[in-house]
Write a protein that holds these residues in place. Sequence first.
Motif, PDB file in Angstrom:
ATOM      1  N   ILE A   1       0.840  -1.207   0.000  1.00  0.00           N
ATOM      2  CA  ILE A   1       0.000   0.000   0.000  1.00  0.00           C
ATOM      3  C   ILE A   1       0.871   1.251   0.000  1.00  0.00           C
ATOM      4  O   ILE A   1       0.589   2.219  -0.708  1.00  0.00           O
ATOM      5  CB  ILE A   1      -0.963  -0.020   1.205  1.00  0.00           C
ATOM      6  N   ALA A   2       1.959   1.237   0.790  1.00  0.00           N
ATOM      7  CA  ALA A   2       2.854   2.396   0.841  1.00  0.00           C
ATOM      8  C   ALA A   2       3.525   2.634  -0.508  1.00  0.00           C
ATOM      9  O   ALA A   2       3.638   3.775  -0.960  1.00  0.00           O
ATOM     10  CB  ALA A   2       3.905   2.194   1.928  1.00  0.00           C
TER      11      ALA A   2
ATOM     12  N   ALA B   1       2.388   1.662  -3.506  1.00  0.00           N
ATOM     13  CA  ALA B   1       1.363   2.092  -4.459  1.00  0.00           C
ATOM     14  C   ALA B   1       0.970   3.550  -4.221  1.00  0.00           C
ATOM     15  O   ALA B   1       0.820   4.324  -5.177  1.00  0.00           O
ATOM     16  CB  ALA B   1       0.138   1.185  -4.358  1.00  0.00           C
ATOM     17  N   ALA B   2       0.826   3.940  -2.962  1.00  0.00           N
ATOM     18  CA  ALA B   2       0.456   5.323  -2.649  1.00  0.00           C
ATOM     19  C   ALA B   2       1.556   6.294  -3.066  1.00  0.00           C
ATOM     20  O   ALA B   2       1.275   7.365  -3.620  1.00  0.00           O
ATOM     21  CB  ALA B   2       0.159   5.463  -1.160  1.00  0.00           C
ATOM     22  N   SER B   3       2.812   5.915  -2.831  1.00  0.00           N
ATOM     23  CA  SER B   3       3.903   6.810  -3.232  1.00  0.00           C
ATOM     24  C   SER B   3       4.007   6.904  -4.749  1.00  0.00           C
ATOM     25  O   SER B   3       4.280   7.976  -5.292  1.00  0.00           O
ATOM     26  CB  SER B   3       5.229   6.353  -2.625  1.00  0.00           C
TER      27      SER B   3
ATOM     28  N   CYS C   1       1.466   6.656  -6.854  1.00  0.00           N
ATOM     29  CA  CYS C   1       0.354   7.512  -7.268  1.00  0.00           C
ATOM     30  C   CYS C   1       0.643   8.980  -6.966  1.00  0.00           C
ATOM     31  O   CYS C   1       0.307   9.864  -7.755  1.00  0.00           O
ATOM     32  CB  CYS C   1      -0.937   7.078  -6.573  1.00  0.00           C
ATOM     33  N   PHE C   2       1.274   9.238  -5.844  1.00  0.00           N
ATOM     34  CA  PHE C   2       1.631  10.609  -5.479  1.00  0.00           C
ATOM     35  C   PHE C   2       2.628  11.193  -6.470  1.00  0.00           C
ATOM     36  O   PHE C   2       2.467  12.325  -6.931  1.00  0.00           O
ATOM     37  CB  PHE C   2       2.199  10.642  -4.066  1.00  0.00           C
TER      38      PHE C   2
END
Length: 108
Positions: free
Chosen positions: A89-90, A92-94, A96-97
């Motif tokens: 999740i970390a 994927a979130a980074s 996307c950011f």
Amino acid sequence: MQRPLLLYAATWTVMLTATVALVSFSPEMAFVSAISPSSSFSRACDSQGQVGRVRVPLDVPGEVVCLPAHLFSKMTFLDFLVPPVFAAIAVAASACFVRALALWEEAD
């Protein structure tokens, strides 16, 4: 042209996810190794006459804390599953950011 780019992106995603998973498991494995009964670190409680206790590592060198062994339990499947899921999740979130910032696009 799309296929090599997709392979490149997938390779980097797998590499990043594996690295984050390894880094997230390293402290946990070090802690489990330190408190295992066969560890010389945990035997210090037995030598002090506190049988059935586990020595817990502290940030302060030289400090000894021995806790009752029943406070610690074996690792469950959920304990094994949560760190890699959190790592994924970390990552994927980074990703996307970074994509939302569009740093690689040329300015008009």
